[in-house]
Design a protein around this motif. Structure first.
Motif, PDB file in Angstrom:
ATOM      1  N   GLY A   7       0.592  -1.019  -0.014  1.00 21.69           N
ATOM      2  CA  GLY A   7       0.113   0.105  -0.259  1.00 21.69           C
ATOM      3  C   GLY A   7       0.694   1.561   0.275  1.00 21.69           C
ATOM      4  N   GLN A   8       0.144   2.846   0.084  1.00 19.38           N
ATOM      5  CA  GLN A   8       0.841   3.857  -0.094  1.00 19.38           C
ATOM      6  C   GLN A   8       0.695   4.069   1.213  1.00 19.38           C
ATOM      7  N   ALA A  40      -4.268   0.099   3.396  1.00 19.29           N
ATOM      8  CA  ALA A  40      -3.490  -1.701   3.569  1.00 19.29           C
ATOM      9  C   ALA A  40      -2.593  -1.418   4.676  1.00 19.29           C
ATOM     10  N   VAL A  41      -1.418  -0.334   4.441  1.00 26.39           N
ATOM     11  CA  VAL A  41      -0.185   0.210   5.659  1.00 26.39           C
ATOM     12  C   VAL A  41      -0.973  -0.181   7.297  1.00 26.39           C
ATOM     13  N   ILE A  57       5.121  -4.330   1.512  1.00 27.38           N
ATOM     14  CA  ILE A  57       5.632  -3.306   0.916  1.00 27.38           C
ATOM     15  C   ILE A  57       4.830  -1.968   1.060  1.00 27.38           C
ATOM     16  N   ALA A  58       5.814  -0.832   1.134  1.00 25.90           N
ATOM     17  CA  ALA A  58       5.064   0.166   1.287  1.00 25.90           C
ATOM     18  C   ALA A  58       5.896   1.595   0.748  1.00 25.90           C
ATOM     19  N   THR A  59       5.684   2.375   0.290  1.00 27.97           N
ATOM     20  CA  THR A  59       6.533   4.182  -0.098  1.00 27.97           C
ATOM     21  C   THR A  59       7.102   4.650   1.595  1.00 27.97           C
ATOM     22  N   VAL A  60       8.407   4.445   1.097  1.00 30.97           N
ATOM     23  CA  VAL A  60       9.271   5.485   1.972  1.00 30.97           C
ATOM     24  C   VAL A  60       9.906   6.648   1.294  1.00 30.97           C
ATOM     25  N   ALA A  61      10.073   7.520   2.019  1.00 29.60           N
ATOM     26  CA  ALA A  61      10.789   9.021   2.214  1.00 29.60           C
ATOM     27  C   ALA A  61      12.465   9.155   2.574  1.00 29.60           C
ATOM     28  N   HIS A 130      -3.302   1.026  -4.244  1.00 27.97           N
ATOM     29  CA  HIS A 130      -2.229   1.731  -4.712  1.00 27.97           C
ATOM     30  C   HIS A 130      -0.708   0.443  -4.731  1.00 27.97           C
ATOM     31  N   GLN A 131       0.223   1.089  -5.892  1.00 24.89           N
ATOM     32  CA  GLN A 131       1.454   0.637  -6.412  1.00 24.89           C
ATOM     33  C   GLN A 131       0.550  -0.556  -7.292  1.00 24.89           C
ATOM     34  N   PRO A 132       0.139   0.042  -8.458  1.00 29.52           N
ATOM     35  CA  PRO A 132      -1.300  -1.132  -8.788  1.00 29.52           C
ATOM     36  C   PRO A 132       0.158  -2.201  -9.873  1.00 29.52           C
TER      37      PRO A 132
END
Length: 303
Positions: A7-8, A40-41, A57-61, A130-132
């Motif tokens: 997810g995002q 999903a997070v 699996i998640a977006t991380v900056a 998200h993250q399709p």
């Protein structure tokens, strides 16, 4: 890996106020919470809190919000497989009268491809659309491997139609019905047509309209909690998803009615707390909710 969530990532700032200032005006909120966020997070954190710690699996900056999120994940023992973005995503949430207004700042421009993971031992996949590219990749792999696939259909994504072909359990929001111009009943027909063996529409105060593996349509009403006890409905659906994935993993032999009943108690706990983290229930919290509303047997069904 027991389960994989995709997810995002958001950092949620939730605050209670009876007035939103404009112009040069200032106002002090009566309460606030800062927490992890994202569909999903949040579901992954709920699953971990209940006792089955998933991979994510998640977006991380590489910024201070990103480091805050990684600290939060470490607290719960969640293994993060980061997908790099330039800036962390942020949500400002104002709950009021059973609803919530949200302003989002989102960076979903992925710098790198999604990570390729070994799914050995994995028993469930949960995605939110998200993250399709990652969602469709892992949904196909899990379907081929006989691993349960679950979708939080909170809204219409670029590949929702294609993704549903590989989803076993699709629980969507009324918002998706509105975006697709379908009634909840027609949405169930659509989910069936895409091959989801269990599907449902969450309807807030009206509960869950869903069908089981036989195709029989059922209703599960929301628990009759007093309105004055409802503090923050944001994240209730995410907790619902995380709880039923946990219930499936803990007791795969139980029925989906049992899994959703468990999840309904979890989301009832959430709406009484401010922010996502405070709203994550323990097994004891869920049992207390079930006992308060006299739901199911006295014996904990996950024993």
């Amino acid at each position: 890996m027991q389960a994989l969530f995709i997810g995002q990532t958001y950092i949620d700032v939730t605050f209670i106020t009876d007035h939103m200032p404009t112009g040069d005006e200032k106002h002090v909120a009566s309460a606030y919470a800062v927490s992890f966020g994202g569909n999903a997070v949040t579901a992954a954190f709920c699953c971990a809190k209940l006792g089955v710690v998933p991979d994510l699996i998640a977006t991380v900056a590489n910024d201070w919000l990103g480091r805050m999120f990684q600290d939060m994940s470490a607290k719960y023992g969640i293994s993060i497989h980061p997908r790099k973005v330039n800036s962390s995503s942020l949500s400002f949430i104002m709950p009021k009268d059973g609803k919530r207004a949200i302003v989002r700042c989102r960076d979903d421009e992925h710098i790198h491809p999604f990570p390729l993971l070994n799914l050995g031992g994995c028993r469930a996949l949960h995605v939110d659309g998200h993250q399709p590219d990652a969602a469709i990749h892992y949904a196909k792999l899990c379907r081929e491997a006989g691993i349960l696939t679950s979708l939080d259909g909170g809204g219409l994504r670029t590949n929702t139609h294609e993704l549903l072909e590989f989803i076993d359990v699709a629980i969507v929001a009324e918002r998706l019905c509105e975006q697709m111009d379908l009634t909840p009943e027609k949405m169930l027909d659509y989910l069936k047509s895409r091959g989801s063996r269990v599907g449902g529409v969450t309807q807030g105060e009206k509960g869950l309209l869903w069908y089981d593996e036989t195709g029989a349509v059922r209703t599960m009403p929301a628990l009759p909690i007093a309105r004055e006890r409802v503090l923050d409905t944001n994240g209730a659906g995410d907790v619902f998803h995380g709880a039923y994935v946990y219930s499936y993993l803990a007791n795969p032999g139980k029925s989906w009615h049992d899994h959703f009943e468990f999840a309904r108690a979890a989301s009832t706990f959430k709406i009484q707390r401010l922010g996502n983290e405070a709203g994550l229930p323990t097994l004891a919290d869920i049992e207390n909710v079930k006992q308060e509303f006299q739901i199911g047997r006295k014996k904990e069904f996950w024993d």
